[in-house]
Write a protein that holds these residues in place. Structure first.
Motif, PDB file in Angstrom:
ATOM      1  N   HIS A 154      71.982   2.783 -47.696  1.00 32.60           N
ATOM      2  CA  HIS A 154      70.573   2.398 -47.744  1.00 32.60           C
ATOM      3  C   HIS A 154      69.775   3.162 -46.705  1.00 32.60           C
ATOM      4  O   HIS A 154      70.316   3.609 -45.707  1.00 32.60           O
ATOM      5  N   ASP A 155      68.502   3.276 -46.973  1.00 30.18           N
ATOM      6  CA  ASP A 155      67.603   3.938 -46.048  1.00 30.18           C
ATOM      7  C   ASP A 155      66.993   2.875 -45.138  1.00 30.18           C
ATOM      8  O   ASP A 155      66.212   2.038 -45.590  1.00 30.18           O
ATOM      9  N   LEU A 157      64.838   3.034 -43.003  1.00 33.17           N
ATOM     10  CA  LEU A 157      63.403   3.105 -42.742  1.00 33.17           C
ATOM     11  C   LEU A 157      62.605   2.431 -43.843  1.00 33.17           C
ATOM     12  O   LEU A 157      61.429   2.155 -43.690  1.00 33.17           O
ATOM     13  N   ARG A 158      63.270   2.184 -44.974  1.00 34.73           N
ATOM     14  CA  ARG A 158      62.518   1.583 -46.088  1.00 34.73           C
ATOM     15  C   ARG A 158      62.980   0.186 -46.432  1.00 34.73           C
ATOM     16  O   ARG A 158      62.251  -0.559 -47.061  1.00 34.73           O
ATOM     17  N   GLU A 159      64.241  -0.127 -46.081  1.00 36.83           N
ATOM     18  CA  GLU A 159      64.772  -1.412 -46.520  1.00 36.83           C
ATOM     19  C   GLU A 159      65.158  -2.261 -45.322  1.00 36.83           C
ATOM     20  O   GLU A 159      65.663  -1.754 -44.333  1.00 36.83           O
TER      21      GLU A 159
ATOM     22  N   SER B  36      71.586   4.403 -37.277  1.00 37.08           N
ATOM     23  CA  SER B  36      70.536   3.853 -38.136  1.00 37.08           C
ATOM     24  C   SER B  36      69.594   2.973 -37.336  1.00 37.08           C
ATOM     25  O   SER B  36      68.376   3.035 -37.507  1.00 37.08           O
ATOM     26  N   ARG B  40      65.651   3.544 -36.785  1.00 38.85           N
ATOM     27  CA  ARG B  40      64.614   2.561 -37.112  1.00 38.85           C
ATOM     28  C   ARG B  40      63.799   2.200 -35.873  1.00 38.85           C
ATOM     29  O   ARG B  40      62.581   2.083 -35.955  1.00 38.85           O
ATOM     30  N   ARG B  43      61.311   4.802 -35.279  1.00 36.76           N
ATOM     31  CA  ARG B  43      60.235   4.691 -36.254  1.00 36.76           C
ATOM     32  C   ARG B  43      59.285   3.564 -35.866  1.00 36.76           C
ATOM     33  O   ARG B  43      58.063   3.701 -35.914  1.00 36.76           O
ATOM     34  N   SER B  47      55.492   3.889 -34.983  1.00 34.91           N
ATOM     35  CA  SER B  47      54.490   3.175 -35.771  1.00 34.91           C
ATOM     36  C   SER B  47      53.594   2.348 -34.868  1.00 34.91           C
ATOM     37  O   SER B  47      52.382   2.276 -35.078  1.00 34.91           O
TER      38      SER B  47
END
Lengths: 357, 168
Positions: A154-155, A157-159, B36, B40, B43, B47
């Motif tokens: 999964h990504d 940054l999107r999920e 990951s 995030r 990010r 943001s």
């Protein structure tokens, strides 16, 4: 083994009077006749120390429960190297005190010895603790690899994480943040796998240890061998990846006054050695103490059984309440100890990664 | 009891199992997860920074907007004031012009009336003169009907005329 106690604990919780107690545990007896009480005391006395050490110690078999007077236990492989060479056989052959191929279990220490000389051979048996270790490792592998699989597929940054990743992410984030804060932004990434490993290893084994039924219930993190290996891993990580500044400060700290120069390295080395020892003992003692406290609470029921229905019934309620409280406390301690061990490890690593002023 | 003496077998198995699990998870488990999470985190931080920047910009815009609105209002008021001033000026000047015009017309009319009056007076006096000449003619005619009288009159007239010539 704890399961046995917990079942009886529940039985007590649901029984209101001492009658049920005396029926269910007639062996310990609650006879009103004074003479008989005196004579039966010796046979009915419970050796609490033995019960407790049986539960927190290691064993050559995995005793699961007792069912209709029969012990249900998993025999485990004995792997021993004595003067005659390697020997591998099932623990069933010796578990009840028999001598097999020149080996027997020393009734004093509960360990396999050579029957003739009572000498300890090299004993690499798959004991109860080793099996529990294998099980918890397998569980840890499965859980972490499943989590990793989610992140691979999964990504992020999107999920938002789902399923097992959602369960595990806060813990990973916690350890990751801890590493970043204590080790520093530049090189914490090298250490996060180790810190995650230590944290989840301790966490899984702590909770499996509290779990009173198979395959939990083995007192792993309350075993000094286990905590020692963990602490040694931290020790080697700290001292093998320490920077030049770390060693300069240790052996030739420029800020130390001249008359302290010969003493300081000794103190520093001593403190470096004390760090893993304190880690070892802290985790081991905390978990062991927790297990012993819960076992003691449960044992009160059996000890009090001979003092008559009223007293034993009353004490049963008290011990059940305290037992529940201690179990809840242990659940908290299990997490805190995992956290503390990881936190201290990261701080020690951070200290060894010093870049100088 | 051997609670504080580590058991060699357990030490061995713990080292082996811990090592194997650590290696496996180091290779396949932890890095992808922490990577990951870091990704995030970065990010999210980015943001947040962006959001703050946008907010600052929005605040600036709101301020600018308010300021511009205020300025526009002031300009509007100014324009209105000027417009009404101009309007008043126009009305005043128009009024003045009208008054002037009216005065002029009035003056013209007065002059005209005066002229007419003069004309009328002149006419009347001419008429009176004519009438008096005619009356005098009639009187003279009736007087000059006899010779002596006429001669006497003629002489008087010539005398008078010559007297006046000599005087000149």
């Amino acid at each position: 083994m704890i399961a046995k106690l917990v079942i009886s604990l529940m039985l007590f919780a649901f029984s209101s009077g001492g009658d049920t107690v005396s029926v269910a545990f007639a062996r310990t007896g609650s006879r009103s006749d004074a003479e008989e009480t005196v004579s039966s005391r010796e046979e009915s006395d419970i050796d609490i120390a033995e019960i407790i050490f049986e539960h927190i110690g290691d064993d050559y078999q995995w005793h699961i429960t007792e069912w209709k007077g029969k012990h249900i236990a998993i025999p485990l492989p004995v792997i021993v190297r004595d003067s005659e060479g390697w020997k591998v056989f099932s623990s069933e052959k010796i578990i009840h005190g028999e001598t097999y191929r020149g080996l027997k279990i020393d009734p004093e220490k509960g360990k396999i010895v050579e029957a003739s000389s009572l000498r300890r051979p090299l004993d690499l048996s798959i004991t109860k603790n080793v099996l529990a270790l294998m099980f918890s490792s397998l569980l840890l592998l499965v859980v972490v690899l499943l989590t990793a699989r989610w992140y691979r597929r999964h990504d992020v940054l999107r999920e938002a994480p789902t399923g097992i990743a959602r369960l595990m992410e806060p813990l990973f984030a916690m350890v990751n943040d801890m590493a970043r804060e204590n080790i520093g932004r530049e090189d914490y990434r090298r250490y996060t796998p180790f810190l995650c490993m230590v944290f989840f290893w301790i966490l899984f084994n702590n909770y499996l240890g509290i779990m009173p039924f198979f395959p939990g219930g083995a007192n792993l993190t309350g075993n000094i061998a286990i905590t020692m290996v963990l602490a040694l891993c931290t020790f080697f990580t700290v001292n093998l990846t320490g920077t030049k500044h770390y060693y300069r400060e240790m052996f030739n700290n420029p800020d130390v006054p001249l008359f302290l120069k010969p003493i300081m390295p000794v103190i520093e080395v001593f403190s470096a050695i004390m760090k893993p020892i304190s880690l070892t003992v802290r985790l081991f003692a905390n978990m062991l103490a927790g297990h012993i406290m819960i076992l003691c609470m449960v044992c009160i029921i059996f000890v009090m059984a001979k003092y008559g229905p009223l007293l034993s019934g009353g004490m049963t309620v008290v011990s059940v309440l305290f037992g529940v409280f201690l179990d809840a406390l242990e659940c908290l301690v299990a997490f805190i100890q995992a956290y503390v061990f990881t936190m201290l490890s990261s701080i020690y690593i951070g200290l060894a990664r010093t870049k100088g002023e | 009891m051997n609670l504080v003496t580590p058991d060699a077998g357990l030490l061995f198995w713990m080292t082996v199992i811990f090592g194997v699990v650590l290696l496996l998870l180091w290779k396949f488990g932890f890095p992808i997860i922490t990577y990951s999470l870091d990704k995030r985190n970065r990010r999210i931080e980015q943001s947040l920074r962006d959001a703050r920047e946008i907010q600052d910009r929005m605040e600036q815009w709101t301020k600018d907007h308010a300021r511009m609105l205020e300025e526009t209002r002031a300009q509007q008021a100014e324009i209105l004031r000027k417009a009404s001033e101009t309007g008043n000026g126009i009305i005043a000047s128009a009024r003045a012009a009208a008054k002037e015009q009216a005065d002029k017309i009035l003056a013209d009319a007065t002059a005209e009336i005066e002229a007419r009056k003069q004309d009328a007076l002149n006419d009347i006096s001419r008429e009176v003169a004519e009438v008096s000449v005619r009356v005098a003619e009639k009187i003279l005619r009736s007087r000059l009907s006899d010779e002596g009288e006429a001669r006497h009159y003629l002489d008087t007239m010539i005398d008078e005329a010559s007297k006046t010539d000599m005087l000149d």
